[in-house]
Scaffold this active site. Structure first.
Site, mmCIF file in Angstrom:
data_model
loop_
_atom_site.group_PDB
_atom_site.id
_atom_site.type_symbol
_atom_site.label_atom_id
_atom_site.label_comp_id
_atom_site.label_asym_id
_atom_site.label_seq_id
_atom_site.Cartn_x
_atom_site.Cartn_y
_atom_site.Cartn_z
ATOM 1 N N TRP A 73 0.852 -1.197 0.000
ATOM 2 C CA TRP A 73 0.000 0.000 0.000
ATOM 3 C C TRP A 73 0.886 1.245 0.000
ATOM 4 O O TRP A 73 1.912 1.288 0.688
ATOM 5 C CB TRP A 73 -0.896 0.011 1.241
ATOM 6 C CG TRP A 73 -2.303 -0.419 0.965
ATOM 7 C CD1 TRP A 73 -3.394 0.400 0.826
ATOM 8 C CD2 TRP A 73 -2.795 -1.757 0.802
ATOM 9 N NE1 TRP A 73 -4.522 -0.362 0.572
ATOM 10 C CE2 TRP A 73 -4.194 -1.676 0.552
ATOM 11 C CE3 TRP A 73 -2.209 -3.020 0.820
ATOM 12 C CZ2 TRP A 73 -4.990 -2.801 0.342
ATOM 13 C CZ3 TRP A 73 -2.996 -4.138 0.602
ATOM 14 C CH2 TRP A 73 -4.367 -4.016 0.375
ATOM 15 N N ASP B 263 -10.570 6.022 4.415
ATOM 16 C CA ASP B 263 -11.526 5.442 3.475
ATOM 17 C C ASP B 263 -12.992 5.633 3.846
ATOM 18 O O ASP B 263 -13.841 5.838 2.999
ATOM 19 C CB ASP B 263 -11.284 3.929 3.364
ATOM 20 C CG ASP B 263 -9.874 3.578 2.940
ATOM 21 O OD1 ASP B 263 -8.971 4.427 3.084
ATOM 22 O OD2 ASP B 263 -9.679 2.456 2.468
ATOM 23 N N GLU C 225 -4.195 -1.788 14.319
ATOM 24 C CA GLU C 225 -4.431 -0.874 13.190
ATOM 25 C C GLU C 225 -4.845 0.511 13.708
ATOM 26 O O GLU C 225 -4.420 1.530 13.203
ATOM 27 C CB GLU C 225 -5.526 -1.473 12.295
ATOM 28 C CG GLU C 225 -5.795 -0.685 11.028
ATOM 29 C CD GLU C 225 -6.792 -1.386 10.102
ATOM 30 O OE1 GLU C 225 -7.358 -2.436 10.500
ATOM 31 O OE2 GLU C 225 -6.993 -0.892 8.980
HETATM 32 C C1 GLC Z 1 -7.242 0.877 5.001
HETATM 33 C C2 GLC Z 1 -6.962 2.322 5.355
HETATM 34 C C3 GLC Z 1 -5.894 2.892 4.425
HETATM 35 C C4 GLC Z 1 -4.657 2.009 4.470
HETATM 36 C C5 GLC Z 1 -4.986 0.542 4.210
HETATM 37 C C6 GLC Z 1 -3.810 -0.372 4.482
HETATM 38 O O1 GLC Z 1 -7.767 0.756 3.731
HETATM 39 O O2 GLC Z 1 -8.118 3.074 5.309
HETATM 40 O O3 GLC Z 1 -5.554 4.201 4.792
HETATM 41 O O4 GLC Z 1 -3.706 2.457 3.555
HETATM 42 O O5 GLC Z 1 -6.036 0.142 5.061
HETATM 43 O O6 GLC Z 1 -3.330 -0.190 5.785
#
Ligand code: GLC
Length: 425
Positions: A32, A164, A394
């Site tokens: 990511w 998100d 998280e």
């Molecule tokens: C979720 C979060 C995003 C992040 C991803 C991986 O989708 O909202 O910000 O990059 O997880 O951690």
């Protein structure tokens, strides 16, 4: 403390898939974009070569347009939806078709400076290659996502914000149909409690937007015309400006005069535009819905992120901090991503209340920049304590302090390492 530092190292090693780091096993099994930028800054505290590698692997996914996608699918995995078959982007390394906050330039400066200090081999050449990738990405932001030259950049999908599921998208997202060409087969709710994840209805809207853009062949001009979701956003723009300043700094230090001037022009334009988004009545910055033309006044953390990139007048900074204190009052862990007890506040559902270590990291940097050391230190200590009590979750429920969402999270480990270091500075 040493115990937790070792655990942070262990998490980053366990999530390593060969020079890049997955956010966490199974729930997020690829690379990511903004996660990797934070992770690179975590690595920069103890393994500079690995920090460079994280960014180098990320730009393997960069498009010819300059966009760096939000996910790079280096290897297949069946534990995540939507995968490459849904994105249909035809990139030689499969990627998603949208982007994420441009923390990359911020990370590159941190890694570059750590390398200079340590005398790391090949640092200048590695920085230079990454700098050019970063510059191409900033050019993309200023053309594809600000074609009218306003200085604020727009998001075409809630996932591009990194926040998100934020209530900031509710009104705009309600305009997006729930119909999809693609079958929606969620995997996230198999890994974590559905009450912490987005609602099904919203998930269908997220995929509707993907279908719409795939039908545009991912051409930025067609997407801009077609989209029902277009938001000039202050969190992303604040991050872009800070990253733009850091890239400008690198350009100057490498003697790249023309590039430094180009970045300086972008930065000046954005500085003015961002300042104009301050709303005195709310004591925070607001984004704008470009379809309706209205301010988005949902109370979220995004309203304070511009402190990262602006040097505010004392009165204005004090007003922002007073508001932040109000939101943090009576919370076990700061900083809530939605104003507590407001209409859309949900302390366990992601981005609708929980505290995130990486958001705190950005806020702490913004507070320090604006001469607010007390609030910065309170937030730093609150974040470290939450992690030491609950582990590298998280995110955290701000009312109880509970660690939520995925566990063994890479960017929480990186934030911990970074925040400990900031305290020693
Ligand atoms: C979720 C979060 C995003 C992040 C991803 C991986 O989708 O909202 O910000 O990059 O997880 O951690």
């Amino acid at each position: 403390m040493t115990k937790h530092i070792d655990e942070a190292y262990r998490i980053l090693a366990a999530n390593d898939r060969g020079g890049y780091t997955v956010p966490t096993d199974r729930l997020y099994p690829f690379q990511w974009n903004w996660d990797s930028a934070f992770v690179a800054m975590g690595f920069a505290t103890y393994d500079i070569s690995r920090a460079y590698r994280e960014l180098e692997r990320l730009i393997e996914g960069q498009w010819a347009t300059g966009m760096i996608p939000h996910i790079v699918f280096h290897q297949p995995s069946d534990t995540y939806f939507p995968g490459p078959d849904v994105w249909r982007t035809n990139h030689s390394i499969p990627t998603s078709g949208i982007t994420q906050p441009p923390v990359f330039g911020i990370a590159l400066r941190v890694v570059h400076e750590a390398a200079l200090k340590a005398g790391t081999d090949n640092a200048a050449a590695r920085t230079l290659a990454l700098f050019h990738a970063g510059l191409r990405w900033h050019r993309w932001w200023y053309t594809a996502r600000d074609p009218d030259g306003t200085g604020l950049v727009a998001l075409l999908h809630p996932w591009e914000s990194g926040s998100d599921n934020s209530p900031a998208w509710d009104t705009a997202l309600a305009r997006v149909p729930t119909t999809t060409d693609t079958a929606v087969v969620r995997k996230d709710t198999g890994h974590v409690d559905a009450a912490m994840r987005p609602r099904d209805e919203d998930y269908r809207r997220f995929i509707h937007l993907v279908d719409t853009y795939a039908a545009c062949g991912w051409d930025p001009v067609r997407q801009w015309e077609k989209t029902p979701f277009k938001i000039a956003e202050v969190q992303t723009t604040g991050i872009l400006l800070k990253a733009g300043e850091d890239l400008e700094y690198i350009a100057k230090s490498l003697g790249l005069t023309a590039e430094a001037e180009e970045l300086s022009r972008y930065n000046d334009l954005t500085r003015g535009a961002l300042l104009a988004q301050w709303r005195p009545a709310l004591s925070r910055f607001v984004s704008r819905d470009l379809v309706s033309g209205e301010d988005i006044d949902a109370p979220t953390q995004a309203g304070f992120i511009p402190l990262l990139a602006l040097d505010l007048d004392g009165d204005l900074a004090n007003a922002a901090v007073a508001e932040m204190k109000l939101w943090s009052r009576d919370m076990r862990v700061a900083f809530p991503t939605t104003k507590p007890f407001s209409e859309s506040w949900e302390p366990k559902r992601y981005w609708r209340g929980p505290a995130w270590a990486i958001i705190n990291w950005l806020l702490i940097d913004g507070l320090n920049r604006n001469n607010q050391p007390d609030m910065a230190e309170a937030l730093r200590v609150s974040t470290i304590n939450a992690i030491e009590a609950e582990g590298f979750a998280e995110y955290f429920d701000p009312t109880t302090g509970d660690g939520c969402g995925g566990l063994g999270f890479s960017w929480t480990a990186a934030a911990y390492l970074n925040l400990l270091q900031t305290g020693q500075a």
